[in-house]
Design a protein around this motif. Structure first.
Motif, PDB file in Angstrom:
ATOM      1  N   SER A 128      31.865  -2.623  68.076  1.00  0.00           N
ATOM      2  CA  SER A 128      32.572  -3.724  67.970  1.00  0.00           C
ATOM      3  C   SER A 128      33.802  -3.336  68.435  1.00  0.00           C
ATOM      4  O   SER A 128      34.792  -1.782  68.436  1.00  0.00           O
ATOM      5  N   SER A 129      35.273  -3.306  68.916  1.00  0.00           N
ATOM      6  CA  SER A 129      35.977  -3.235  68.947  1.00  0.00           C
ATOM      7  C   SER A 129      37.839  -4.098  69.640  1.00  0.00           C
ATOM      8  O   SER A 129      37.105  -5.653  68.910  1.00  0.00           O
ATOM      9  N   ILE A 130      38.490  -4.096  68.971  1.00  0.00           N
ATOM     10  CA  ILE A 130      39.508  -4.248  68.636  1.00  0.00           C
ATOM     11  C   ILE A 130      40.817  -4.208  70.099  1.00  0.00           C
ATOM     12  O   ILE A 130      41.290  -2.890  70.640  1.00  0.00           O
ATOM     13  N   GLU A 131      41.458  -5.637  71.221  1.00  0.00           N
ATOM     14  CA  GLU A 131      42.354  -4.334  72.045  1.00  0.00           C
ATOM     15  C   GLU A 131      43.095  -4.915  71.899  1.00  0.00           C
ATOM     16  O   GLU A 131      43.708  -5.741  71.287  1.00  0.00           O
ATOM     17  N   CYS A 132      44.438  -3.939  72.449  1.00  0.00           N
ATOM     18  CA  CYS A 132      46.175  -4.431  72.545  1.00  0.00           C
ATOM     19  C   CYS A 132      46.293  -4.178  74.149  1.00  0.00           C
ATOM     20  O   CYS A 132      46.266  -3.015  73.937  1.00  0.00           O
ATOM     21  N   SER A 133      46.940  -4.923  74.439  1.00  0.00           N
ATOM     22  CA  SER A 133      47.753  -4.417  75.444  1.00  0.00           C
ATOM     23  C   SER A 133      46.906  -4.099  76.867  1.00  0.00           C
ATOM     24  O   SER A 133      47.075  -3.362  77.487  1.00  0.00           O
ATOM     25  N   GLY A 134      45.522  -5.250  76.507  1.00  0.00           N
ATOM     26  CA  GLY A 134      44.748  -4.463  77.853  1.00  0.00           C
ATOM     27  C   GLY A 134      43.770  -2.734  77.390  1.00  0.00           C
ATOM     28  O   GLY A 134      42.718  -2.829  78.669  1.00  0.00           O
ATOM     29  N   LYS A 135      44.228  -2.489  76.485  1.00  0.00           N
ATOM     30  CA  LYS A 135      43.228  -1.152  76.145  1.00  0.00           C
ATOM     31  C   LYS A 135      42.787  -1.453  74.789  1.00  0.00           C
ATOM     32  O   LYS A 135      43.760  -1.703  73.385  1.00  0.00           O
ATOM     33  N   LYS A 136      41.710  -0.935  74.196  1.00  0.00           N
ATOM     34  CA  LYS A 136      40.985  -0.265  72.797  1.00  0.00           C
ATOM     35  C   LYS A 136      41.816   0.286  72.422  1.00  0.00           C
ATOM     36  O   LYS A 136      41.999   1.335  71.978  1.00  0.00           O
TER      37      LYS A 136
END
Length: 149
Positions: A128-136
């Motif tokens: 899984s991943s979490i992104e912020c401002s279009g980046k991982k």
């Protein structure tokens, strides 16, 4: 897919109180991608970003939720547990948490389900991943087991 994802939301509410404290719930599920959402305010740290423990929990739960949904789709009743988790925090999450898990490929899923049918237990690795401002911002790898009840 909303009917089946509602079963995951209900499981969270009934059996996993931490999801209520985090205000975490299913944002979407289309059979291939599960997205869990948790607002920043109940998950905030002293730096005004998402707390690392909340990020870890959301990451674990996105993968756990994917496996839960895939076993429901296959009409398998089982117990499932996370057996190992590895997380990398790449950048702070400055807004709401959106933990994303993509389904394993069909062959890998079929192999796990066949093993479970034959042995009453099986393992699967999910990401899984979490992104912020279009980046991982966060990457998670977890090993999960399903066991006969």
């Amino acid at each position: 897919m909303s009917d089946i994802s509602e079963k995951l939301s209900q499981f969270f509410k009934t059996h996993l109180p931490i999801t209520q404290f985090m205000e975490m719930d299913v944002q979407s599920y289309d059979g291939q991608t599960l997205i869990l959402h948790a607002p920043l305010p109940p998950n905030i740290n002293d730096k005004q970003t998402a707390f690392g423990g909340s990020l870890y929990n959301a990451s674990v739960m996105a993968c756990w939720g994917m496996l839960y949904l895939k076993t429901l789709e296959a009409n398998i009743t089982c117990n499932q547990v996370v057996t190992k988790g590895c997380i990398e925090y790449k950048a702070p999450v400055q807004g709401d948490i959106r933990a994303i898990c993509h389904a394993p490929d069909a062959a890998e899923l079929e192999k796990m389900l066949k093993t479970f049918t034959q042995k009453g237990r099986a393992r699967l690795t999910l990401f899984s991943s979490i992104e912020c401002s279009g980046k991982k911002a966060v990457e998670f790898e977890g090993s999960y087991a399903i066991l006969s009840e």
